[in-house]
Design a protein around this motif. Structure first.
Motif, short mmCIF file in Angstrom:
data_model
loop_
_atom_site.label_atom_id
_atom_site.label_comp_id
_atom_site.label_asym_id
_atom_site.label_seq_id
_atom_site.Cartn_x
_atom_site.Cartn_y
_atom_site.Cartn_z
N LEU A 56 -17.75 11.10 -2.59
CA LEU A 56 -16.66 12.06 -2.67
C LEU A 56 -17.07 13.39 -2.05
O LEU A 56 -18.11 13.97 -2.40
CB LEU A 56 -16.27 12.27 -4.13
N GLN B 203 -13.35 0.80 -12.27
CA GLN B 203 -12.41 0.16 -11.37
C GLN B 203 -13.17 -0.65 -10.35
O GLN B 203 -14.33 -0.37 -10.05
CB GLN B 203 -11.55 1.22 -10.66
N TYR C 293 -6.28 18.39 -7.17
CA TYR C 293 -5.49 17.97 -8.32
C TYR C 293 -4.14 18.67 -8.35
O TYR C 293 -3.46 18.71 -9.38
CB TYR C 293 -6.26 18.18 -9.63
N TYR D 116 -8.02 12.83 -2.44
CA TYR D 116 -9.48 12.81 -2.34
C TYR D 116 -9.90 12.59 -0.89
O TYR D 116 -9.23 11.88 -0.14
CB TYR D 116 -10.05 11.66 -3.18
N LEU E 27 -19.05 4.79 -1.02
CA LEU E 27 -18.11 5.88 -0.78
C LEU E 27 -18.57 7.09 -1.56
O LEU E 27 -18.77 7.01 -2.77
CB LEU E 27 -16.70 5.46 -1.23
N PHE F 71 -6.02 4.08 -0.76
CA PHE F 71 -6.78 4.59 0.38
C PHE F 71 -5.98 4.52 1.67
O PHE F 71 -5.21 3.59 1.90
CB PHE F 71 -8.08 3.80 0.55
N GLY F 72 -6.22 5.52 2.51
CA GLY F 72 -5.69 5.50 3.86
C GLY F 72 -6.53 4.60 4.75
O GLY F 72 -7.54 4.06 4.32
N TYR G 196 -13.32 11.04 1.04
CA TYR G 196 -14.59 10.37 0.92
C TYR G 196 -15.20 10.17 2.31
O TYR G 196 -14.49 10.10 3.30
CB TYR G 196 -14.42 8.97 0.31
N PHE H 163 -12.45 8.49 4.61
CA PHE H 163 -11.27 7.93 3.96
C PHE H 163 -10.63 8.98 3.07
O PHE H 163 -11.30 9.69 2.31
CB PHE H 163 -11.64 6.72 3.09
N TYR I 92 -2.88 13.67 -7.06
CA TYR I 92 -4.30 13.78 -6.75
C TYR I 92 -4.59 13.25 -5.34
O TYR I 92 -4.06 12.22 -4.92
CB TYR I 92 -5.14 12.97 -7.75
N TYR J 28 -12.82 -2.37 -6.39
CA TYR J 28 -12.10 -2.35 -5.13
C TYR J 28 -12.70 -3.37 -4.19
O TYR J 28 -13.90 -3.67 -4.25
CB TYR J 28 -12.19 -0.95 -4.49
N ASP K 256 0.83 -1.21 0.00
CA ASP K 256 0.00 0.00 0.00
C ASP K 256 0.86 1.26 0.00
O ASP K 256 1.97 1.27 0.52
CB ASP K 256 -0.89 0.03 1.24
N TYR L 266 -11.85 17.05 -3.55
CA TYR L 266 -10.63 16.47 -4.09
C TYR L 266 -9.65 17.56 -4.46
O TYR L 266 -10.03 18.75 -4.53
CB TYR L 266 -10.92 15.56 -5.30
N THR M 46 -5.09 9.82 -13.11
CA THR M 46 -6.51 9.58 -12.85
C THR M 46 -6.80 8.10 -13.00
O THR M 46 -7.57 7.68 -13.86
CB THR M 46 -7.37 10.39 -13.82
N ASP M 47 -6.13 7.29 -12.17
CA ASP M 47 -6.36 5.86 -12.26
C ASP M 47 -6.45 5.28 -10.85
O ASP M 47 -7.26 5.74 -10.05
CB ASP M 47 -5.26 5.19 -13.09
N THR M 48 -5.67 4.30 -10.56
CA THR M 48 -5.74 3.61 -9.28
C THR M 48 -5.71 4.58 -8.12
O THR M 48 -4.83 5.45 -8.03
CB THR M 48 -4.54 2.66 -9.12
N GLN M 49 -6.67 4.42 -7.21
CA GLN M 49 -6.66 5.23 -5.99
C GLN M 49 -6.20 4.36 -4.83
O GLN M 49 -6.63 3.21 -4.68
CB GLN M 49 -8.05 5.82 -5.72
#
Lengths: 111, 114
Positions: free
Chosen positions: A45, B33, A50, A33, A43, A102-103, A35, A90, A31, B35, A1, A48, A97-100
């Protein structure tokens, strides 16, 4: 992660008080975000970013503000917390602008 | 507003049975996507689909993106107890601002009985 931390991890506060949640990343992702997650809603939003000082609203932004003065930090502020803002929050980051990523989340309870 | 609907909301299966969750968007998506969120955890990226009609596999998981780029599905073959969790689809709407904003479905929570 990815190296994403959120603080605090748990918070209980009273209605009407200001609350700030912090998201910190060590990945230099552009980027970021915020949530909120509530049962039955998935989830959603809130806001966010950029880039540094570049932010915009998400679908549930009322009652929330954000700031990003450094690449690594994204702050979410509830100016005057209400019980409807009790939720799990979160933070997420992405390179493009693809895989996010998360914390771990912050559980906020507003009494 | 733009919505992504996901069904079913919950699914209980016996270990070894198959499982499918479906995702439908009200608008055309540039990509979708998926998850997975384990109980008490945070969402973790599984896969991204970009092309119309695309099918991707990850071991027992099969992901599809519809021809019109408005729907998607995740199918798990022969579920195991390690598959327990909530599966979310998330669509990026075709948007010139290229902000990376995702619209998440409500999620499907999978319970697997050993």
């Amino acid at each position: 992660d990815a190296g994403i931390t959120q603080s605090p991890r748990h918070k209980v506060t009273e209605t009407g008080t200001p609350v700030t949640l912090r998201c910190h990343q060590t990945e230099n992702h552009r980027y970021m975000y915020w949530y909120r997650q509530d049962p039955g809603h998935g989830l959603r939003l809130i806001h966010y970013s950029y880039g540094v000082k570049d932010t915009d609203k998400g679908e549930v932004s009322d009652g929330y503000s954000v700031s990003r003065s450094k690449t690594e930090d994204f702050l979410l502020t509830l100016e005057s917390a209400t019980s409807s803002q009790t939720s799990v929050y979160f933070c997420a980051t992405s390179v493009l602008t693809d895989t996010q990523y998360f914390g771990p989340g912050t559980r906020l309870t507003v009494l | 507003g733009q919505q992504v609907m996901q069904i079913p909301q919950y699914q209980h299966v016996q270990e070894g049975e198959d499982f499918t969750t479906y995702c439908n968007s009200s608008t055309t998506l540039s990509n979708i996507q998926w998850y997975k969120q384990r109980p008490g955890g945070h969402p973790v990226f599984l896969i991204q689909l970009v092309k119309s009609g695309e099918v991707k596999k990850q071991k027992r998981l099969t992901f599809q993106f519809g021809e019109a780029k408005k729907n998607s599905s995740l199918h798990i073959t022969a579920t195991q107890t390690t598959d327990v969790g909530t599966y979310f689809c998330a669509g990026e709407v075709v948007d010139s601002s290229n902000t990376g904003k995702l619209i998440f479905g409500q999620g499907t929570t999978l319970q697997v009985k050993p």
